[in-house]
Scaffold this active site. Structure first.
Site, mmCIF file in Angstrom:
data_model
loop_
_atom_site.group_PDB
_atom_site.id
_atom_site.type_symbol
_atom_site.label_atom_id
_atom_site.label_comp_id
_atom_site.label_asym_id
_atom_site.label_seq_id
_atom_site.Cartn_x
_atom_site.Cartn_y
_atom_site.Cartn_z
ATOM 1 N N GLU A 312 0.814 -1.225 0.000
ATOM 2 C CA GLU A 312 0.000 0.000 0.000
ATOM 3 C C GLU A 312 0.848 1.276 0.000
ATOM 4 O OE1 GLU A 312 -3.953 -1.476 2.292
ATOM 5 O OE2 GLU A 312 -2.218 -1.149 3.571
HETATM 6 C C1 ACM Z 1 -2.087 -5.557 3.835
HETATM 7 O O1 ACM Z 1 -3.184 -6.048 4.178
HETATM 8 N N1 ACM Z 1 -1.946 -4.252 3.736
HETATM 9 C C2 ACM Z 1 -0.935 -6.397 3.547
#
Ligand code: ACM
Length: 510
Positions: A312
């Site tokens: 992310e």
């Molecule tokens: C994640 O769930 N950001 C790896």
């Protein structure tokens, strides 16, 4: 082979089970072992004594007598395999102490009580795992859990033959591991937690204590320092190493929906939104800091893996992201450890050879996600499979669940969490390229050990079975799992584990 009657209350279900006579447990029952498996025998005797109130004397290096529980090491068999046979006592045999330990966990699940007292259900079992890596992740960054709370968690999950504890040690809301020479990481970055709750951190001694407790239960700790995003806690401590927050649509929508604040540079971040923070890329001082952190974490960690995060990173330019994960994975590889990264890092094309990828897409991969995951295998690494819509323990069970999140294709029922096969998730990746599975428990909304229990049980046992038992092994059906999960309830009650009484399961009366 199935015994053709009601399954034994075993999770994960063993490779082969056939009928054998039960064994009565009495004040005279002893645990007999050799020196090498003293630790495993000690834990077994303590657990059975606690459960039954019987004395369970532990004796080392004597000839067994009828009625004893015997742990014996022998030739042959796999690293984690074991056999267990009841009859004239109980005999657990394995090639290694690790295999013997899994045998003791099976034995604990065979303990039951009738009108005449405690006994071990009869069984003749041979067993070994499908995958070498059977993990659970605990997010101690969004909310901090003490050493004692983590050890209690280890006890609970090791009953299901989980052998990896991935600790998500850092995130935007908190930094949880002491690093020599960088005191503000914990003094300032460790002070906070999500929702304004109290923070905390592990000293090097605390971390060593968790590792030792896990190791005694044949569990390896994988530390994660999440980079280059999820790094706002560094901003609070050492802002010179990080960029200004970069807002994104999801972050703004989450903040509005949850009535939570957006991130502000240099101030603690207590909300749940993601994808805004980034360390500076290509800055020599930041690279030296990051390299020092990974080098120290590797030195504190006896296990073979160090996780660099990589998920992310919407606040990091894609070219910078590639530069960063190349640098960070090389820094970890230089310590002799194998780097692990969330699957997005596969897109960089810059990872150190052999880096292990952690797939967290859905059971049916969204566009581009399988390609990113395959890159790890093409680079000589392997994959850990953690489908968010099945293996994420923080997903709500249904719309009425107060705790947890629901972004992974909505809530995840107990049945859904069991309805997948690791080898069928990422096309083009075969069984031999899969290290194993992992069930992450993210802690944005998980504030207490009771919250941990509620989200972990009853979904974890089925996930553990997916990691251990062959896809075509006996009792690999929802109908069977459902029955066997219900039979875990007495042990959970005895251990004070506050599981969720899902309406999908016919629980015994509480
Ligand atoms: C994640 O769930 N950001 C790896």
């Amino acid at each position: 082979m199935s015994i053709g009657v009601a399954p034994l209350p075993l999770i994960p279900y063993p490779t082969s089970v056939s009928a054998a006579p039960p064994v009565r447990l009495t004040e005279a029952t002893r645990v007999v072992t050799g020196e090498v498996t003293r630790g495993e025998a000690f834990l077994l005797a303590a657990a059975v004594a606690e459960r039954t109130g019987l004395g369970m004397e532990l004796v080392i290096g004597v000839s067994p007598e009828p009625g004893d529980i015997v742990l014996a090491l022998g030739e042959g068999g796999s690293d984690e395999g074991y056999s267990l046979r009841t009859g004239d006592g109980v005999l657990i045999q394995a090639a290694t102490p690790r295999g013997a330990f899994w045998g003791t966990q099976t034995l604990r699940q065979l303990i039951a009580r009738d009108a005449d007292g405690w006994f071990v259900r009869g069984a003749d079992i041979t067993d070994s795992p499908r995958f070498a890596y059977r993990g659970v992740m605990l997010d101690v960054a969004r909310h901090f859990f003490s050493v004692a709370e983590v050890c209690r968690f280890i006890d609970g999950i090791s009953a299901y033959k989980i052998n990896v504890l991935h600790l998500h040690l850092t995130d935007d809301q908190g930094w949880r591991i002491e690093i020599d020479g960088w005191p503000k990481l914990t003094e300032l970055g460790g002070r906070t937690a999500a929702l304004g709750d109290e923070g905390g951190y592990y000293t090097a001694e605390d971390y060593a204590e968790i590792i030792a407790y896990a190791a005694a239960r044949h569990m390896t700790v994988v530390p994660e320092i999440d980079t280059p995003g999820h790094t706002h806690a560094i901003t609070v401590a050492y802002p010179e190493f990080t960029e200004q927050p970069v807002m994104n649509e999801h972050l703004e929508a989450d903040a509005a929906r949850l009535n939570q604040a957006l991130p502000v540079f240099g101030e603690p971040y207590l909300s749940w939104g993601v994808g805004f923070s980034s360390v500076k890329v290509g800055d020599p001082a930041t690279d030296a800091f990051i390299t020092d952190v990974f080098t120290q974490v590797a030195a504190m960690t006896p296990g073979p893996w160090v996780h660099l995060g990589g998920d992310e990173c919407l606040g990091t330019d894609p070219a910078d992201f590639a530069t960063f994960v190349g640098m960070a994975s090389a820094a970890i590889a230089a310590t002799g450890k194998t780097p692990v990264a969330w699957h997005e890092a596969g897109r960089s094309g810059a990872l150190a050879p052999g880096t292990v990828g952690q797939y967290w897409g859905f059971r049916t991969p969204q566009p581009g996600v399988a390609d990113a995951a395959r890159t790890f295998v093409e680079g000589g690494g392997a994959l850990i499979i953690s489908p968010a819509d099945a293996a994420y323990l923080d997903m709500k069970y249904d719309d009425s669940t107060e705790l947890g999140l629901a972004w992974a294709d909505g809530p995840t029922s107990v049945e859904e969490s069991y309805a997948w096969d690791p080898a069928a998730v990422v096309p083009g990746v075969d069984e031999s390229q899969i290290l194993g599975i992992e069930a992450p428990l993210w802690a944005e909304s998980i504030r207490t050990p009771a919250d941990i229990d509620y989200m972990t049980y009853p979904r974890l046992p089925g996930l553990a079975e997916i990691g251990w038992s062959a896809a075509d092994g006996p009792e690999r059906t929802w109908a069977s799992l459902r029955e066997r999960v219900a039979q875990q309830a007495p042990a959970w009650q005895a251990d004070g584990i506050g599981y969720y009484r899902s309406p999908e399961i016919d629980w015994p009366q509480a």
